[in-house]
Design a protein around this motif. Structure first.
Motif, mmCIF file in Angstrom:
data_model
loop_
_atom_site.group_PDB
_atom_site.id
_atom_site.type_symbol
_atom_site.label_atom_id
_atom_site.label_comp_id
_atom_site.label_asym_id
_atom_site.label_seq_id
_atom_site.Cartn_x
_atom_site.Cartn_y
_atom_site.Cartn_z
ATOM 1 N N SER A 137 2.436 -1.951 4.200
ATOM 2 C CA SER A 137 2.121 -0.556 3.916
ATOM 3 C C SER A 137 3.349 0.290 4.173
ATOM 4 O O SER A 137 4.151 -0.014 5.067
ATOM 5 C CB SER A 137 0.987 -0.096 4.849
ATOM 6 N N ARG A 140 -4.568 7.143 5.405
ATOM 7 C CA ARG A 140 -5.136 5.957 6.059
ATOM 8 C C ARG A 140 -6.424 5.522 5.329
ATOM 9 O O ARG A 140 -6.687 4.344 5.170
ATOM 10 C CB ARG A 140 -5.439 6.304 7.527
ATOM 11 N N ARG A 185 3.235 2.839 5.601
ATOM 12 C CA ARG A 185 3.014 3.357 6.961
ATOM 13 C C ARG A 185 3.595 2.423 8.032
ATOM 14 O O ARG A 185 3.662 2.785 9.202
ATOM 15 C CB ARG A 185 1.522 3.585 7.191
ATOM 16 N N ASP A 186 4.024 1.206 7.624
ATOM 17 C CA ASP A 186 4.688 0.290 8.583
ATOM 18 C C ASP A 186 6.121 0.737 8.870
ATOM 19 O O ASP A 186 6.746 0.282 9.821
ATOM 20 C CB ASP A 186 4.787 -1.146 8.016
ATOM 21 N N SER A 196 -5.740 2.058 -1.996
ATOM 22 C CA SER A 196 -5.682 0.883 -1.119
ATOM 23 C C SER A 196 -6.922 0.009 -1.323
ATOM 24 O O SER A 196 -6.835 -1.224 -1.248
ATOM 25 C CB SER A 196 -5.621 1.285 0.353
ATOM 26 N N ILE A 224 0.859 -1.185 0.000
ATOM 27 C CA ILE A 224 0.000 0.000 0.000
ATOM 28 C C ILE A 224 0.899 1.240 0.000
ATOM 29 O O ILE A 224 1.623 1.488 0.961
ATOM 30 C CB ILE A 224 -0.892 0.012 1.271
#
Ligand SMILES: Cc1cc2nc3c(=O)[nH]c(=O)nc-3n(C[C@H](O)[C@H](O)[C@H](O)COP(=O)(O)O)c2cc1C
Length: 198
Positions: free
Chosen positions: A39, A13, A41-42, A18, A8
């Motif tokens: 992601s 968010r 975002r990880d 996504s 992603i």
């Protein structure tokens, strides 16, 4: 069993790109493919900004990628290109991290004006990472993707987009089945089936 990592690449968010990736993941799972998600975002923002390729989060991501047969990568169009945060993550990968991987790019944009961003911006980067089987991909405009209100990124898609998703999944499943058969021929073992209609 064939395996696919869905990356992603939207910093948001709640994200339409996504939702497209999620729908593709669901259809691949239904065909017996082992699907996992990652992601950007990880990865801690400091690691992305500092280009910390030798940090544990980047190494863990590269190790997951190394295990799979294919990568589905989704991104929003930002400023006529793919997201800068996704580029920062791809920059952390080892050289040739995508060699031998099948790659399916997915993008959403505000309008059709930047429909070709995947072709001229993302594909060269995937290619520089060693990818040689990059599929046509799926592009949708925001208005073609309606998100559910629960922030889980489930989406409903216009018929045209749904059809492109179906075609991409079919194409990817065919290539996975072929790669799987070749791998098992080389090792003399029996290949598990990926369901494709061809
Ligand atoms: C910072 C920013 C820049 C954008 N630049 C473009 C652009 O150049 N061309 C375009 O078609 N859409 C652009 N958009 C719209 C997004 O591509 C569109 O909303 C997309 O669906 C967002 O995907 P996401 O929901 O997965 O994050 C931009 C959006 C943002 C927030």
């Amino acid at each position: 069993m064939s395996s696919v990592l869905l990356l992603i690449g939207s910093p948001s968010r709640i994200s339409r790109s996504s939702a497209l990736a999620k729908a593709i993941g669901q259809q691949l799972t239904e065909r017996g493919v082992d699907v996992s998600f990652a992601s950007l975002r990880d990865i801690p923002a400091e690691d992305l900004i500092a280009g910390r390729w030798d940090g544990e989060p980047a190494k863990a991501f590269a190790a997951r990628l190394a295990q799979v047969d294919a990568l589905v990568v989704s991104t929003p169009v930002y400023k006529a290109s793919f997201s800068g945060a996704l580029k920062a993550l791809l920059d952390l990968l080892p050289e040739r991290a995508l060699a031998d991987k099948i790659v399916l790019p997915i993008a959403t944009g505000g309008t059709l004006a930047h429909l070709l961003a995947v072709e001229y911006a993302l594909k060269p980067v995937l290619s520089a990472l060693g990818a040689r089987h990059i599929l046509g991909g799926v592009f949708a405009t925001e208005s073609q993707v309606r998100l559910s209100s629960d922030a889980l990124n489930y989406g409903e898609f216009d018929a045209e987009v749904s059809s492109r998703i179906g075609q991409s999944v079919e194409h990817l499943a065919e290539l996975l089945a072929f790669a799987n058969a070749r791998k098992h021929t080389a090792t003399g073992t029996k290949a598990p089936q990926v369901r494709c209609s061809a």
